[in-house]
Motif scaffolding. Structure first.
Motif, short mmCIF file in Angstrom:
data_model
loop_
_atom_site.label_atom_id
_atom_site.label_comp_id
_atom_site.label_asym_id
_atom_site.label_seq_id
_atom_site.Cartn_x
_atom_site.Cartn_y
_atom_site.Cartn_z
N PRO A 1 -34.37 0.17 45.21
CA PRO A 1 -35.02 0.95 43.95
C PRO A 1 -34.30 0.66 42.50
O PRO A 1 -32.87 0.78 42.76
N ASP B 1 -34.22 5.48 49.98
CA ASP B 1 -35.60 4.83 50.50
C ASP B 1 -35.14 3.91 51.85
O ASP B 1 -34.35 2.91 51.73
N ARG C 1 -36.90 2.06 53.54
CA ARG C 1 -37.30 0.77 53.64
C ARG C 1 -36.25 -0.38 52.90
O ARG C 1 -36.52 -1.43 53.00
N SER C 2 -35.31 0.26 51.89
CA SER C 2 -34.50 -0.76 51.39
C SER C 2 -33.10 -0.75 52.24
O SER C 2 -32.26 -1.43 51.64
N TYR D 1 -34.65 0.65 57.96
CA TYR D 1 -36.02 0.02 57.61
C TYR D 1 -36.78 -0.09 58.93
O TYR D 1 -38.06 0.06 59.11
N ARG E 1 -34.33 11.97 48.45
CA ARG E 1 -35.55 11.32 48.87
C ARG E 1 -36.68 12.40 48.54
O ARG E 1 -36.46 13.62 49.03
#
Length: 236
Positions: free
Chosen positions: A7, A20, A22-23, A28, A197
């Motif tokens: 991000p 995050d 996902r990063s 992830y 988060r």
């Protein structure tokens, strides 16, 4: 956002206090339902990662996941009462709840901020008990609070407590104090890293339950004509 895209803010700079999964190359591929697991021995919730060698999901042993929430009854009225909850895991000795001090604003937003403030105290306690635990992920259903502490606070400080439109930021002094505490924790001797988060409300029910239990306890005592509204921490 695709995997490994970290991000960034409007200037293309990485937002290092925003978490995050996902990063993260370690997290992830872990299903959301398995991302957090409770460590009974340490009495903390931890992230799980995918071991690239074994392809097994395993505990991320240096992490701690903490959920925070605030509650306020009669929000916006003179009779409003606010409380906070910090949830570290089922039956954890670190779980805590309490009332927002009577001399502070009795609002839902201040309750969220007080929950964060108390979470930082608990983080120091956890890290002092186990120096291996250095990476803390704070989960909140307040998108405003998450963005404040990960994206906006430094700009507000540079602007002398004013927002992007020149308006005074609510609770700025306390938010600045928390930001400075985070900096001291990260860059001081303890090297404690804290990230935030935003989670849906339904994924934050235990912290919400603790905050509401604090209000329930206060109501029971107050109905007996005993004043108990000092912000004292009550272990859950």
């Amino acid at each position: 956002m695709s995997a490994f895209d970290r991000p960034v803010n409007a200037h293309g700079e990485e937002i290092h206090r925003l978490f995050d999964p996902r990063s993260s190359s370690m997290h992830y591929r872990v299903p959301e339902s398995q991302l957090v697991a409770y460590n009974t021995a340490k009495q903390v919730s931890q992230l799980q990662l995918l071991n690239p060698c074994t392809n097994n999901i395993e505990p991320d042993v240096r992490t701690v996941v903490i959920h925070i929430d605030g509650a306020c009854r009669d929000n916006g009225r003179p009779t409003a009462m606010a409380s906070w909850g910090v949830y570290v895991g089922p039956g954890s000795r670190y779980n805590a709840r309490g009332m927002v001090q009577a001399d502070l604003p009795q609002t839902s937003s201040r309750a969220e901020i007080e929950a964060l403030s108390h979470a930082l105290i608990i983080i120091r306690q956890i890290a002092s008990h186990d120096p291996l635990l250095q990476h803390f992920k704070i989960m909140s259903d307040s998108e405003y609070l998450v963005k404040t502490m990960s994206m906006w606070i430094e700009g507000w400080i540079d602007n002398g407590g004013l927002g992007s439109r020149g308006q005074p930021v609510a609770h700025f002094k306390k938010l600045q104090e928390i930001h400075e505490t985070l900096d001291e924790m990260e860059y001081g001797g303890s090297r404690i890293n804290v990230q935030f988060r935003h989670v849906p409300r339904e994924n934050n029910q235990e912290a919400d339950r603790l905050a509401n239990e604090a209000l329930d306890a206060w109501s029971r005592v107050n109905s007996s004509n005993v004043v108990l509204h000092t912000g004292i921490v009550v272990l859950a």
